[in-house]
Design an enzyme around this catalytic site. Structure first.
Site, PDB file in Angstrom:
ATOM      1  CB  CYS A  19      79.855 119.035  14.548  1.00  0.00           C
ATOM      2  SG  CYS A  19      80.589 120.572  14.578  1.00  0.00           S
ATOM      3  N   GLY A  60      73.205 124.253  12.628  1.00  0.00           N
ATOM      4  CA  GLY A  60      73.662 122.810  12.716  1.00  0.00           C
ATOM      5  C   GLY A  60      75.195 123.132  12.873  1.00  0.00           C
ATOM      6  CB  CYS A  61      78.263 121.051  12.291  1.00  0.00           C
ATOM      7  SG  CYS A  61      80.067 121.160  12.273  1.00  0.00           S
ATOM      8  CG  PHE A  62      80.783 126.294  14.500  1.00  0.00           C
ATOM      9  CD1 PHE A  62      81.510 125.296  14.241  1.00  0.00           C
ATOM     10  CD2 PHE A  62      80.698 127.087  15.428  1.00  0.00           C
ATOM     11  CE1 PHE A  62      82.421 124.693  14.976  1.00  0.00           C
ATOM     12  CE2 PHE A  62      81.516 126.624  16.709  1.00  0.00           C
ATOM     13  CZ  PHE A  62      82.395 125.464  16.518  1.00  0.00           C
TER      14      PHE A  62
END
Length: 230
Positions: A19, A60-62
């Protein structure tokens, strides 16, 4: 030897996808700008979201987290953004490279008559690894840490009680490292991040990380899904 080769192949796939800003877009700026304008029209306005409650999580990665909460019944809208730090008006490049104290987070607008805050907390813990310190999947750094935000003491108790339940039931074989943090400020991410998974299905990170993570969540939380997301 085949097992070793397979493991190495999977590692290289994950290592090459993250990400990070390099995945922003490979489209011409004019095309991307047109898509951002179209997205702004799709997202609901503040007036339309009046009457809905808000909840904030980081796991974590949005891109992944937004897609997960978007699939949950009772959730009206989800925005990707930054929270948990002290810097004002952070940018994606600053946060993703670990140059701030913020984490990638989501702002969830939900109808408490359909889904409760306690159930959203269950979704949060059930859709990521809360025992992984400063890492989710291929993404590493404090910007990807696990945080359950609370706005009042009632929400804080819901979160801490659920953590105690998970620990008492030995759901995980390692300690939960999720931060339980008082909510302060949420900064919405740049427009191209909103609904990123839906709009970029061919992105390598989306194919190899986000979609598998979303599918695992759907398999384990079928009763929580919207009718059109089964």
């Amino acid at each position: 030897m085949n097992i070793v080769r397979t493991s190495l192949f999977l590692f290289l796939i994950l290592a090459s996808t993250s990400c990070q800003p390099k995945n922003k877009s490979d489209k011409p700026e004019t095309v991307q700008k047109a898509e951002e304008n179209a997205l702004a029209e799709v997202k609901l306005t503040a007036e339309q979201l009046k009457g809905y409650e808000t909840a904030y999580f980081a796991s974590g990665c949005f891109w992944c987290v937004e897609a997960i909460f978007e699939s949950v019944k009772g959730v009206k809208e989800v925005y990707s953004g930054y929270s948990g730090g002290t810097e004002k008006n952070p940018t994606y490049k600053e946060v993703s490279y670990g140059k701030t104290t913020h984490a990638e987070a989501v702002e969830v607008y939900y109808d408490p008559k359909i889904i409760s805050f306690a159930q959203l907390v269950q979704v949060f813990f059930g859709s990521h690894d809360p025992t992984s310190l400063n890492r989710q999947g291929p993404d590493r750094g404090a910007q990807y840490r696990s945080i359950a935000f609370y706005k009042n003491e009632a929400e804080k108790k819901i979160i801490t009680d659920y953590i105690a339940q998970l620990e008492a039931e030995n759901v995980y074989d390692r300690p939960i490292v999720t931060e339980v943090k008082k909510f302060d400020k949420f900064y919405r991410a740049e427009e191209y991040h909103q609904d990123y998974e839906k709009r970029n299905p061919d992105n390598s990170y989306i194919r190899n990380v986000s979609i598998p993570r979303l599918n695992r969540f759907k398999e384990n939380f079928k009763s929580y899904l919207k009718e059109d997301t089964h």
